[in-house]
Design an enzyme around this catalytic site. Structure first.
Site, PDB file in Angstrom:
ATOM      1  N   LEU A   1       8.396 -29.009  31.951  1.00  0.00           N
ATOM      2  CA  LEU A   1       8.660 -28.635  33.337  1.00  0.00           C
ATOM      3  C   LEU A   1       9.764 -27.590  33.482  1.00  0.00           C
ATOM      4  O   LEU A   1       9.680 -26.709  34.318  1.00  0.00           O
ATOM      5  CB  LEU A   1       9.027 -29.879  34.152  1.00  0.00           C
ATOM      6  N   HIS A   2      10.858 -27.719  32.714  1.00  0.00           N
ATOM      7  CA  HIS A   2      11.973 -26.756  32.767  1.00  0.00           C
ATOM      8  C   HIS A   2      12.422 -26.516  34.207  1.00  0.00           C
ATOM      9  O   HIS A   2      12.523 -25.388  34.680  1.00  0.00           O
ATOM     10  CB  HIS A   2      11.569 -25.431  32.102  1.00  0.00           C
ATOM     11  N   LEU A   3      12.696 -27.598  34.906  1.00  0.00           N
ATOM     12  CA  LEU A   3      12.990 -27.519  36.338  1.00  0.00           C
ATOM     13  C   LEU A   3      14.324 -26.855  36.636  1.00  0.00           C
ATOM     14  O   LEU A   3      14.513 -26.323  37.735  1.00  0.00           O
ATOM     15  CB  LEU A   3      12.958 -28.925  36.948  1.00  0.00           C
TER      16      LEU A   3
ATOM     17  N   GLU B   1      10.584 -31.982  27.724  1.00  0.00           N
ATOM     18  CA  GLU B   1      11.803 -31.450  27.096  1.00  0.00           C
ATOM     19  C   GLU B   1      13.024 -32.330  27.296  1.00  0.00           C
ATOM     20  O   GLU B   1      14.064 -32.079  26.684  1.00  0.00           O
ATOM     21  CB  GLU B   1      12.093 -30.030  27.609  1.00  0.00           C
TER      22      GLU B   1
ATOM     23  N   GLN C   1      14.614 -21.867  30.230  1.00  0.00           N
ATOM     24  CA  GLN C   1      15.665 -22.608  30.923  1.00  0.00           C
ATOM     25  C   GLN C   1      16.625 -21.652  31.642  1.00  0.00           C
ATOM     26  O   GLN C   1      17.765 -22.004  31.910  1.00  0.00           O
ATOM     27  CB  GLN C   1      16.445 -23.469  29.936  1.00  0.00           C
TER      28      GLN C   1
END
Length: 279
Positions: free
Chosen positions: A5-7, A28, A189
């Site tokens: 997702l790398h939110l 992750e 990121q």
């Protein structure tokens, strides 16, 4: 939803997940007790190795490009040959990506400088890798010392679940020779440089401060067969537990899977994301 997702780098996606009440687990941020990231590790290993191979290509002259771009390339062989100096690779971050990138660069015959703010991580890398590897604590002085002689700069810094630390600026990149290559593997990121912006496989590189920037958000995508097999091998045990027990019980019984929860029924769960909602 179970996915990468790398939110921290995509607050707009976070807002949608919250609005829709999605129970989202990020590959992750699934973490074991020792802090290792079992679902991110295989992709990090692939990304580290692939990024060096790609950087070696960007150092060479690409005759398919316009003639005016040929003079912007170093036209060098990263590993060198006997009697010819090898190229220098400077890596920021001694985690999984950094170690694998160093491994590949050393295998090609390059000289490798590995910088990290954690002495323990540098010690682990030095123990696992052989060859012309030099390690040093990351600092302004170290960057100013090594960047002018760096042919390939690789950003591999990671804070699990949070935005990547911005370690570089245009001033730092301007210290490098024209035609050098910067691979920002942390772009998923948010990237480690103020000069970084997302690129695609249609246009993987752009020039800034005379340095070629490659900021692909998914380096493992260029080797989909290997990446798919690696991801299945790492994730299948968690997916089976989820399928057999249901999500709630799987999370309760598996602390590693519980750390993967980013959002739950409209609320932020992962602490690294809380500031995005506050802002």
């Amino acid at each position: 939803l179970l996915a990468y997702l790398h939110l921290a780098a995509a607050p707009e996606l976070l807002r949608v997940l919250l609005q829709q009440g999605v129970r989202a687990l990020a590959y992750e941020t699934v973490a074991l007790e020792d802090g290792s990231l079992p679902l991110l590790a295989p992709m990090s290993q692939i990304a580290g190795r692939v990024s060096v191979l790609m950087a070696a290509q960007y150092l060479r002259v690409d005759f398919n490009k316009a003639k005016e771009k040929i003079s912007c390339c170093k036209g060098m062989l990263l590993g060198g040959i006997p009697g010819i100096d090898s190229g220098r690779v400077t890596i920021l971050g001694a985690g999984e990506v950094g170690r694998q990138a160093a491994h590949m660069a050393l295998a090609l015959g390059a000289e490798v400088i590995l910088l990290d703010c954690r002495q323990a991580a540098l010690n682990v890398a030095a123990q696992k890798l052989n060859g012309s590897l030099y390690t040093e604590i990351l600092s302004d002085e170290a960057l100013r010392q090594y960047l002018p002689k760096t042919d390939v700069l690789l950003g591999a810094a990671l804070i699990a679940g949070a935005r990547a630390p911005q370690l570089l600026s245009a001033e730092y990149l301007s210290l490098m020779e024209a035609g050098s290559v910067f691979m920002d593997v942390a772009i998923d990121q948010g990237g480690v440089s103020t000069t970084s912006r997302l690129t695609s496989y249609d246009e993987p590189v752009y020039s800034c401060e005379g340095v070629w920037h490659c900021c692909l958000p998914n380096f493992p995508a260029c080797v989909p067969h290997s990446s798919s097999l690696a991801l299945v091998a790492a994730s299948l045990r968690y997916i089976r537990q989820w399928a057999n027990l249901g999500l709630q019980q799987a999370i309760e019984r598996n602390s590693a899977l519980a750390k993967g929860v980013n959002t739950w029924d409209g609320a932020v769960v992962h602490s690294a994301l809380s500031h995005l909602i506050q802002s």
